[in-house]
Design a protein around this motif. Sequence first.
Motif, short mmCIF file in Angstrom:
data_model
loop_
_atom_site.label_atom_id
_atom_site.label_comp_id
_atom_site.label_asym_id
_atom_site.label_seq_id
_atom_site.Cartn_x
_atom_site.Cartn_y
_atom_site.Cartn_z
N THR A 14 57.06 24.40 32.58
CA THR A 14 57.83 24.67 31.37
C THR A 14 58.90 23.61 31.11
O THR A 14 59.47 23.56 30.02
CB THR A 14 58.50 26.05 31.45
OG1 THR A 14 59.25 26.15 32.67
CG2 THR A 14 57.47 27.16 31.41
N ASP A 15 59.18 22.76 32.12
CA ASP A 15 60.14 21.67 31.93
C ASP A 15 59.52 20.50 31.17
O ASP A 15 60.23 19.57 30.76
CB ASP A 15 60.66 21.16 33.28
CG ASP A 15 61.45 22.21 34.04
OD1 ASP A 15 62.18 22.98 33.37
OD2 ASP A 15 61.35 22.27 35.27
N LEU A 16 58.21 20.52 31.02
CA LEU A 16 57.49 19.44 30.34
C LEU A 16 57.52 19.69 28.84
O LEU A 16 57.09 20.75 28.36
CB LEU A 16 56.06 19.38 30.86
CG LEU A 16 55.24 18.12 30.62
CD1 LEU A 16 55.92 16.91 31.25
CD2 LEU A 16 53.84 18.29 31.19
N VAL A 27 65.50 17.74 32.34
CA VAL A 27 66.06 18.00 33.66
C VAL A 27 67.58 18.09 33.57
O VAL A 27 68.19 17.59 32.62
CB VAL A 27 65.66 16.88 34.65
CG1 VAL A 27 64.14 16.77 34.74
CG2 VAL A 27 66.28 15.54 34.26
N PRO A 28 68.22 18.72 34.55
CA PRO A 28 69.68 18.84 34.53
C PRO A 28 70.36 17.48 34.58
O PRO A 28 69.90 16.56 35.26
CB PRO A 28 69.98 19.65 35.79
CG PRO A 28 68.71 20.35 36.13
CD PRO A 28 67.61 19.43 35.70
N LYS A 71 66.59 13.84 29.07
CA LYS A 71 65.15 13.65 28.91
C LYS A 71 64.67 12.50 29.78
O LYS A 71 65.24 11.41 29.72
CB LYS A 71 64.82 13.36 27.44
CG LYS A 71 65.18 14.49 26.49
CD LYS A 71 64.89 14.09 25.04
CE LYS A 71 65.26 15.20 24.07
NZ LYS A 71 64.98 14.83 22.67
N ILE A 72 63.65 12.76 30.57
CA ILE A 72 63.02 11.72 31.38
C ILE A 72 61.62 11.50 30.80
O ILE A 72 60.71 12.32 30.99
CB ILE A 72 62.91 12.12 32.86
CG1 ILE A 72 64.29 12.47 33.43
CG2 ILE A 72 62.23 11.02 33.67
CD1 ILE A 72 65.23 11.29 33.53
N ILE A 110 53.17 27.83 38.32
CA ILE A 110 54.49 27.81 37.69
C ILE A 110 55.19 26.48 37.98
O ILE A 110 55.70 25.82 37.07
CB ILE A 110 55.35 28.99 38.19
CG1 ILE A 110 54.72 30.32 37.75
CG2 ILE A 110 56.79 28.87 37.69
CD1 ILE A 110 55.39 31.54 38.35
N TYR A 111 55.20 26.09 39.25
CA TYR A 111 55.79 24.82 39.66
C TYR A 111 54.73 23.73 39.63
O TYR A 111 53.56 23.97 39.91
CB TYR A 111 56.36 24.92 41.08
CG TYR A 111 57.57 25.82 41.19
CD1 TYR A 111 58.85 25.33 40.95
CD2 TYR A 111 57.42 27.16 41.53
CE1 TYR A 111 59.95 26.16 41.05
CE2 TYR A 111 58.52 28.00 41.64
CZ TYR A 111 59.79 27.49 41.40
OH TYR A 111 60.88 28.31 41.49
N ILE A 112 55.16 22.53 39.31
CA ILE A 112 54.22 21.41 39.30
C ILE A 112 53.69 21.13 40.70
O ILE A 112 52.50 20.88 40.89
CB ILE A 112 54.89 20.17 38.69
CG1 ILE A 112 55.05 20.39 37.19
CG2 ILE A 112 54.07 18.90 38.96
CD1 ILE A 112 55.70 19.29 36.43
N PHE A 113 54.58 21.24 41.69
CA PHE A 113 54.17 21.00 43.07
C PHE A 113 54.12 22.31 43.86
O PHE A 113 54.62 22.40 44.97
CB PHE A 113 55.11 19.98 43.73
CG PHE A 113 55.20 18.69 42.96
CD1 PHE A 113 54.12 17.82 42.92
CD2 PHE A 113 56.34 18.37 42.24
CE1 PHE A 113 54.18 16.64 42.19
CE2 PHE A 113 56.41 17.20 41.50
CZ PHE A 113 55.33 16.34 41.48
#
Length: 214
Positions: A55-57, A75-76, A87-88, A109-112
């Motif tokens: 969801t961060d993407l 990201v924070p 934004k990265i 849920i998590y990418i990794f």
Amino acid sequence: MKSSESNVKPLKNVMALRRWEKILEENGPEKIRVYFRLGLDTGMQPAILQQLKWTDLKTEEQGEQLRQTAIYFEVPSRVEWHKPFRKIYLPPDSIKVLDELRRHNPNDIYIFQTRSRHALKNPRPLTIQRITLELKQAAINCGIISPADPFGVITLRKSFGYHHIVHGNWTVHEMMRYLEQRSLKITSQYLDLPVGVPLGCTPRNRGQKIKTGN
């Protein structure tokens, strides 16, 4: 800076980075390969990278005449009090491996996300220790470090910064701001930069030679 992190240096040899990447592509677990790619492409803090969720993407439309979709992680931010997130943006290689990873893990849920049985009811990411172990073993197997060499996931972040300055067109000032650090001296020491790198706020002439000692 943590003392353990200060002992870890960037990988300054481009061919060594390519050997590391190749052995991961041939033998590494998919999520470790993706972590390597994102770490080297973005220079994100290891703890932030490890905790990323799908969801961060995010995506956004860019350009006025020729519209295109940019993909980034939200990201924070550690230094912009009035902007809690930054934004990265992701290059094509990172987008490609992420697309493949999502196709193989559509419900994560998590990418990794770990596949540990202890996390079946409460999903969580791979630990930094596990990621470090996998990356270090690959680096040892391809001969770019020895088992005794200082190493950590921070190697990717430092290598990102080093090569964007020494072989790219970033100044130390630009990298300092991107890494959210407090001074040019800290950034120069953190990345173990050679003498003569540009410190100013504007991109250097790409034709300028920097003595690297390599």
